[in-house]
Structures are given as C-alpha cells and as structure tokens.
Enzyme design. Sequence first.
Site, PDB file in Angstrom:
ATOM      1  N   ASP A 215       2.420   9.190   0.903  1.00  0.00           N
ATOM      2  CA  ASP A 215       2.810   8.114   1.821  1.00  0.00           C
ATOM      3  C   ASP A 215       4.345   8.014   1.852  1.00  0.00           C
ATOM      4  O   ASP A 215       4.980   7.939   0.801  1.00  0.00           O
ATOM      5  CB  ASP A 215       2.196   6.802   1.287  1.00  0.00           C
ATOM      6  CG  ASP A 215       2.313   5.652   2.258  1.00  0.00           C
ATOM      7  OD1 ASP A 215       2.323   5.888   3.477  1.00  0.00           O
ATOM      8  OD2 ASP A 215       2.378   4.494   1.783  1.00  0.00           O
TER       9      ASP A 215
ATOM     10  N   HIS B 173       5.488  -3.928   6.613  1.00  0.00           N
ATOM     11  CA  HIS B 173       4.969  -3.733   5.263  1.00  0.00           C
ATOM     12  C   HIS B 173       5.047  -5.059   4.494  1.00  0.00           C
ATOM     13  O   HIS B 173       5.865  -5.913   4.815  1.00  0.00           O
ATOM     14  CB  HIS B 173       5.794  -2.684   4.514  1.00  0.00           C
ATOM     15  CG  HIS B 173       5.604  -1.289   5.049  1.00  0.00           C
ATOM     16  ND1 HIS B 173       6.568  -0.623   5.759  1.00  0.00           N
ATOM     17  CD2 HIS B 173       4.545  -0.443   4.970  1.00  0.00           C
ATOM     18  CE1 HIS B 173       6.116   0.576   6.086  1.00  0.00           C
ATOM     19  NE2 HIS B 173       4.897   0.716   5.628  1.00  0.00           N
TER      20      HIS B 173
ATOM     21  N   HIS C 174       0.719   1.474  10.055  1.00  0.00           N
ATOM     22  CA  HIS C 174       1.241   1.038   8.747  1.00  0.00           C
ATOM     23  C   HIS C 174       1.301  -0.488   8.746  1.00  0.00           C
ATOM     24  O   HIS C 174       1.260  -1.127   9.806  1.00  0.00           O
ATOM     25  CB  HIS C 174       2.643   1.614   8.522  1.00  0.00           C
ATOM     26  CG  HIS C 174       2.615   3.056   8.160  1.00  0.00           C
ATOM     27  ND1 HIS C 174       2.999   3.521   6.926  1.00  0.00           N
ATOM     28  CD2 HIS C 174       2.214   4.157   8.868  1.00  0.00           C
ATOM     29  CE1 HIS C 174       2.850   4.839   6.887  1.00  0.00           C
ATOM     30  NE2 HIS C 174       2.375   5.258   8.056  1.00  0.00           N
ATOM     31  N   GLY C 175       1.427  -1.064   7.560  1.00  0.00           N
ATOM     32  CA  GLY C 175       1.559  -2.519   7.479  1.00  0.00           C
ATOM     33  C   GLY C 175       0.331  -3.229   8.013  1.00  0.00           C
ATOM     34  O   GLY C 175       0.433  -4.235   8.711  1.00  0.00           O
TER      35      GLY C 175
ATOM     36  N   SER D 109      -2.238  -4.610   6.255  1.00  0.00           N
ATOM     37  CA  SER D 109      -2.963  -5.525   5.361  1.00  0.00           C
ATOM     38  C   SER D 109      -3.224  -6.869   6.026  1.00  0.00           C
ATOM     39  O   SER D 109      -2.431  -7.350   6.839  1.00  0.00           O
ATOM     40  CB  SER D 109      -2.176  -5.738   4.062  1.00  0.00           C
ATOM     41  OG  SER D 109      -2.419  -4.684   3.164  1.00  0.00           O
TER      42      SER D 109
ATOM     43  N   ARG E 116      -8.953  -4.177 -20.867  1.00  0.00           N
ATOM     44  CA  ARG E 116     -10.164  -3.715 -20.175  1.00  0.00           C
ATOM     45  C   ARG E 116     -10.893  -4.871 -19.523  1.00  0.00           C
ATOM     46  O   ARG E 116     -11.551  -4.693 -18.504  1.00  0.00           O
ATOM     47  CB  ARG E 116     -11.085  -2.987 -21.159  1.00  0.00           C
ATOM     48  CG  ARG E 116     -10.511  -1.674 -21.628  1.00  0.00           C
ATOM     49  CD  ARG E 116     -11.299  -1.082 -22.753  1.00  0.00           C
ATOM     50  NE  ARG E 116     -11.279  -1.946 -23.937  1.00  0.00           N
ATOM     51  CZ  ARG E 116     -11.789  -1.598 -25.118  1.00  0.00           C
ATOM     52  NH1 ARG E 116     -12.373  -0.418 -25.264  1.00  0.00           N
ATOM     53  NH2 ARG E 116     -11.727  -2.426 -26.140  1.00  0.00           N
TER      54      ARG E 116
HETATM   55  P1  13P Z   1       0.736  -3.107   3.819  1.00  0.00           P
HETATM   56  O1  13P Z   1       1.959  -3.578   3.113  1.00  0.00           O
HETATM   57  O2  13P Z   1       0.444  -3.974   5.013  1.00  0.00           O
HETATM   58  O3  13P Z   1      -0.440  -2.973   2.931  1.00  0.00           O
HETATM   59  O4  13P Z   1       1.053  -1.642   4.413  1.00  0.00           O
HETATM   60  C1  13P Z   1       0.936  -0.515   3.593  1.00  0.00           C
HETATM   61  C2  13P Z   1       1.455   0.722   4.231  1.00  0.00           C
HETATM   62  O5  13P Z   1       1.762   0.782   5.394  1.00  0.00           O
HETATM   63  C3  13P Z   1       1.576   1.896   3.369  1.00  0.00           C
HETATM   64  O6  13P Z   1       2.186   2.971   4.003  1.00  0.00           O
HETATM   65  O1  G3H Z   2       4.439   1.589   2.816  1.00  0.00           O
HETATM   66  C1  G3H Z   2       4.749   1.336   1.661  1.00  0.00           C
HETATM   67  C2  G3H Z   2       3.717   1.261   0.623  1.00  0.00           C
HETATM   68  O2  G3H Z   2       3.191  -0.037   0.567  1.00  0.00           O
HETATM   69  C3  G3H Z   2       4.227   1.787  -0.684  1.00  0.00           C
HETATM   70  O3  G3H Z   2       4.930   0.862  -1.406  1.00  0.00           O
HETATM   71  O4  G3H Z   2       6.830   2.214  -2.288  1.00  0.00           O
HETATM   72  O5  G3H Z   2       6.188   0.016  -3.324  1.00  0.00           O
HETATM   73  O6  G3H Z   2       4.725   2.015  -3.611  1.00  0.00           O
HETATM   74  P1  G3H Z   2       5.731   1.310  -2.756  1.00  0.00           P
HETATM   75 ZN    ZN Z   3       3.774   2.445   5.346  1.00  0.00          ZN
END
Ligand code: 13P
Ligand code: G3H
Ligand code: ZN
Length: 308
Positions: free
Chosen positions: A82, A180, A211-212, A214, A281
């Site tokens: 990613d 994000h 992306h982004g 969530s 755990r």
């Molecule tokens: P979120 O922060 O919305 O989970 O997006 C994750 C993402 O785009 C990872 O590449």
């Molecule tokens: O798009 C970004 C992902 O959420 C990865 O985040 O670089 O903090 O692992 P990170």
């Molecule tokens: Zn991303």
Amino acid sequence: MPLLSSKIILNNALQKNYLVGAFNVNNLELFKAVISTAEKEASPVIIQVSLGAIKYAGIDFLQAIVQTAEKTSTVNFALHLDHGKTFEDCVNAINHGFTSVMIDGSSLTFNDNVSLTKKVVDYAHKFNVSVEGEIGTIAGIEDNVNVIDENSLYTNSDEAIKFAKLTGVDSLAIAIGTKHGAFKFAGEPNLKVGIAKEIHYKLPNLPLVLHGASNVPDYLVEKINKYGGKLKKAKGVPESIITSLIGTGICKINIDSDLRIAFTATIREYLFNNPECIDPREYLGVAMTEVQNLVSHKICLFNLLKNK
Ligand code: 13P
Ligand code: G3H
Ligand code: ZN
C-alpha cells in the site's frame, strides 16, 4: 490456495458486480482476523501492508505470516504493497512475495508520475505482479501518507484515462473526496462519484480504487471515548455511499482506520473492565474477535449485488 495478483481478484469483482475489501494489516492478530473472516465468508480479499507496517513488523516476518496462511487458506487472496513511494519499495515487496504493489506518484508532476509508474509496471509485470497507480491526491494524515487538505485534489477524469493508457496500470486509485484517517469530513460528505463513472465509461475494464474508505462507526468511536480515549468529531464514509459505488468501476475498497478503531476500542474496554489482566492474549484475543465482526460485516456489504 496460492496467492493471486489483485488484477485477477479485481477483474472478477468488476465483472460480477461486487466490491473487494483491501484491509491493512501490521501484525499477526490483524492478519489472522482478516484472513479467517474472508475464509468464513468464502470471499476473496486483499491483504495490504504499508511502508509503515513494513517498518514496524519487518518484511520477512510479514512474508512468513502470509506464506504460512497460503498453505492452508481456502480463499483467494492477494498480498499488496500500500502506498509504495519508490521503485525500490516495489522491487523489495516483489522480492518478498507480494503479488501486487501500489506505486503512489500522486505528489509528483503528471509526467514524473507517468514515468515512475510505467517503470514499476514494466518491472512488476515480468513477475505477474499487478500494479495500482494513483492520480489525484487523497488527503489525510497517516505515518507515511501526509497530505494537507489544501493539496487535496479531485482526480481529473481525462487525466486519469491518459495516465492509465500511458502507464498500463492494472488498477487506479482516484481522488473523489475521501481522506485517510478517522476525521474525514467536517460537514456532510461530498463525494464526486461521477468522476469514477466517467473513467469507467471510457475504460470499463480498469478496476478503480477508493482510498480512505473507512466508515468510522459511531459505536466504536463512542467506546473509545467512553474508556478514556479522545476521538472527538471522528467521521467516516457512510455505508450507503459505499454500496452506491457498485457498478461505478470502483471495486477495491481500502480500509485501515476501521480496523485500528475496532482493535483499540476493544482493548480499552477490556482493560478497563479487567484491571487485573496482564496477559496480552486475553485483550488481543477479544480485539481480534471485534475485527472479525467488523470485517465480516463489510464483506457482506461489499457482496450485496454480487452476480453469482
Ligand atoms: P482509511 O484511513 O479510511 O481506513 O483508508 C485506508 C487507506 O486508504 C489505505 O491505503
Ligand atoms: O493509506 C494509509 C494507510 O492507512 C497506511 O497507514 O502508513 O500509518 O501504516 P500507515
Ligand atoms: Zn491509502
């Protein structure tokens, strides 16, 4: 089952009208939670690892975890890098068994983004590894992804089509107004889904990536705040918007923050209610279960309109 490239997984999703979750993992617990849920739901999945995850866990450890699962897995899955930033990031991932890489040249000029992405595509395709490019900038703040809102750009659809043709990417991340992280919108979300539709109309076989994506569920944000956390005004992409993407060309849905939020909320609650607990755990176990519930819910949502 052997790992597949995400090209195969996404092309199938495009043809059969469903979305594929691409879930970020950093450790054994998150990985096991995602893959076990994909198996339970009999759904393909993309496991993705960021540069930050590689720095945290070590690429050899991550590779070993994935290869172990590959031997017994009952579902198709891909291992995807990613937001790779350089050609070398992508080569390193390919050398460690990744079947898919993202080269994120979105902060470069159009021409530099094309040259870098094309270089990665030419290399990766020799190993049957698929490549995700990015055009337009997705805002938000993460460890290795840090874009301030002023730089946030919606993708220009003509530019995206030109970019895809010049580079030969297997999938394309586009900016339609998401960010994000856990704080995506100050007011109502204003996503320009029409950008995806325009690209999809001209390039119907190109899987597009959100992306982004969530959702930042209220019940989990409330739990974090209730048990000592501070996540005020967190807001994500409504589920109704996600399901409305089916058929627009967007078929890879990137989710990281939701997993972090589910994991953290559960651990906060567990430790609050079990102050005597010192066994990781116990709290990691319940956190994994919560991540499984979340991933299961998402996979069902993503498959809503699937043609069998
Ligand atoms: P979120 O922060 O919305 O989970 O997006 C994750 C993402 O785009 C990872 O590449
Ligand atoms: O798009 C970004 C992902 O959420 C990865 O985040 O670089 O903090 O692992 P990170
Ligand atoms: Zn991303």
